[in-house]
Design an enzyme around this catalytic site. Sequence first.
Site, PDB file in Angstrom:
ATOM      1  N   ASN A 149       0.879  -1.045   0.061  1.00 45.77           N
ATOM      2  CA  ASN A 149      -0.016  -0.226  -0.027  1.00 45.77           C
ATOM      3  C   ASN A 149       1.124   1.275   0.002  1.00 45.77           C
ATOM      4  OD1 ASN A 149      -1.664   2.011   0.328  1.00 45.77           O
ATOM      5  ND2 ASN A 149      -2.315   1.601   2.553  1.00 45.77           N
ATOM      6  N   TRP A 150       1.198   1.895  -1.331  1.00 39.27           N
ATOM      7  CA  TRP A 150       2.048   2.913  -1.070  1.00 39.27           C
ATOM      8  C   TRP A 150       1.215   4.186  -0.766  1.00 39.27           C
ATOM      9  CZ3 TRP A 150       4.218   3.246  -6.770  1.00 39.27           C
ATOM     10  CH2 TRP A 150       5.247   2.028  -6.930  1.00 39.27           C
ATOM     11  N   LYS A 151       0.058   4.098  -0.309  1.00 42.49           N
ATOM     12  CA  LYS A 151      -0.654   5.302   0.203  1.00 42.49           C
ATOM     13  C   LYS A 151      -0.496   6.626  -1.022  1.00 42.49           C
ATOM     14  CE  LYS A 151      -0.115   3.615   4.742  1.00 42.49           C
ATOM     15  NZ  LYS A 151      -0.215   3.811   6.189  1.00 42.49           N
ATOM     16  N   GLU A 190      -5.530  -4.678  10.696  1.00 44.76           N
ATOM     17  CA  GLU A 190      -4.523  -3.624  10.851  1.00 44.76           C
ATOM     18  C   GLU A 190      -4.918  -2.816  11.883  1.00 44.76           C
ATOM     19  OE1 GLU A 190      -2.509  -2.494   6.915  1.00 44.76           O
ATOM     20  OE2 GLU A 190      -4.264  -1.405   7.019  1.00 44.76           O
ATOM     21  N   GLU A 197      -7.256   4.893   7.329  1.00 46.14           N
ATOM     22  CA  GLU A 197      -6.963   6.271   7.024  1.00 46.14           C
ATOM     23  C   GLU A 197      -8.221   6.928   6.182  1.00 46.14           C
ATOM     24  OE1 GLU A 197      -3.095   5.702   5.435  1.00 46.14           O
ATOM     25  OE2 GLU A 197      -2.246   5.372   7.279  1.00 46.14           O
ATOM     26  N   HIS A 215      -9.829   0.928   4.475  1.00 47.97           N
ATOM     27  CA  HIS A 215      -8.605   1.370   5.465  1.00 47.97           C
ATOM     28  C   HIS A 215      -8.714   2.162   6.388  1.00 47.97           C
ATOM     29  CE1 HIS A 215      -4.561   2.569   6.129  1.00 47.97           C
ATOM     30  NE2 HIS A 215      -3.970   1.585   5.722  1.00 47.97           N
ATOM     31  N   SER A 231       3.132  -1.670  10.476  1.00 43.96           N
ATOM     32  CA  SER A 231       4.705  -1.503  10.854  1.00 43.96           C
ATOM     33  C   SER A 231       5.616  -2.871  10.674  1.00 43.96           C
ATOM     34  CB  SER A 231       4.831  -1.102  12.184  1.00 43.96           C
ATOM     35  OG  SER A 231       4.288   0.052  12.480  1.00 43.96           O
ATOM     36  N   GLY A 276       2.273   2.656  10.813  1.00 41.49           N
ATOM     37  CA  GLY A 276       3.204   3.840  10.864  1.00 41.49           C
ATOM     38  C   GLY A 276       4.340   4.013  11.902  1.00 41.49           C
ATOM     39  N   GLY A 285       2.766  -1.004   4.307  1.00 42.27           N
ATOM     40  CA  GLY A 285       2.682   0.197   4.105  1.00 42.27           C
ATOM     41  C   GLY A 285       4.281   0.859   3.643  1.00 42.27           C
TER      42      GLY A 285
HETATM   43  C1  PEP Z   1      -1.093   0.444   6.291  1.00 37.49           C
HETATM   44  O1  PEP Z   1      -1.302   1.529   6.427  1.00 37.49           O
HETATM   45  O2  PEP Z   1      -1.737  -0.236   5.493  1.00 37.49           O
HETATM   46  C2  PEP Z   1       0.330  -0.036   6.710  1.00 37.49           C
HETATM   47  C3  PEP Z   1       0.420  -1.263   6.887  1.00 37.49           C
HETATM   48  O3  PEP Z   1       1.332   0.931   7.156  1.00 37.49           O
HETATM   49  P1  PEP Z   1       2.617   0.684   7.536  1.00 37.49           P
HETATM   50  O4  PEP Z   1       3.310  -0.582   7.311  1.00 37.49           O
HETATM   51  O5  PEP Z   1       3.469   1.915   7.096  1.00 37.49           O
HETATM   52  O6  PEP Z   1       2.594   0.750   9.293  1.00 37.49           O
END
Ligand code: PEP
Length: 254
Positions: A9-11, A166, A98, A96, A214, A172, A235
């Site tokens: 997930n590149w966001k 998640e 976010e 998600h 993370s 993050g 992410g």
């Molecule tokens: C995400 O938000 O989908 C995610 C997994 O982010 P990160 O790996 O940066 O915690």
Amino acid sequence: MKQKIVIANWKMNPMTPKEAKRIFIGTVKGVAHVKGVRVTICPPTIFLSELSKENKGTKVRLGVQDLYSEDAGAYTGQTAPAMALAYKAKIAILGHSERRALGESHGMVGNKVRHAIHKGFTAVLCVGERERNDEGAHFTYVREELEAVFAGLKRVELANLVIAYEPVWAIGKSAAEAMQTRDLYEMSLYIRKILIERFGRANADLVPILYGGSVKGDNAAAFVRDGGVDGLLVGSASLDPKQFSNIVTTVSNT
Ligand code: PEP
């Protein structure tokens, strides 16, 4: 045994098509030799056109980070299923945290998941509590998120569903602040139990459960080995082709 899954997930990254191309090509090369893992990259939709040109003959799939629950019309800023399918992006991250934080309700997420599956996508439904306490409210929270979507799903649709657990508090952060694998194991069993209660064991077993929050090169193996999950949603580490390829290789070897 189910094939393992790793989704990037590149966001809202990176900032230019040139950089997106660099990360994509680096990742495609980095995972080319890996066996037994289904790898999907979900870039910002604006890069799909460019990246789909680079994706011919590779085993990496393209996906989207969201998808609207209507086919066409006056929905400013939304992405229709047909738009993603035009670039062979057939996997959609939905719900998600976010996006939920921007106002997406359980009902909206449920509509998106059903619509995506009807349009031929694999829907990656994200669930996860914002915080934990000793009373176990996180279990109730995750159950509510799942049941809001399951209420409208037919058994046959489960073949195109993936659940990504998640926990919001673990997204993050550094590898050291990520979730403990014993807690993940407990939650993955709980999610499987909810699936079985509603759809029966044979159908429930079709649904892969992923962990996201993370995930880095140095904790990926433990999540898959000890967390009871079928793969990972990654992410920030997915923006580094070397680290992401390392995660995919680790999952393949676990
Ligand atoms: C995400 O938000 O989908 C995610 C997994 O982010 P990160 O790996 O940066 O915690």
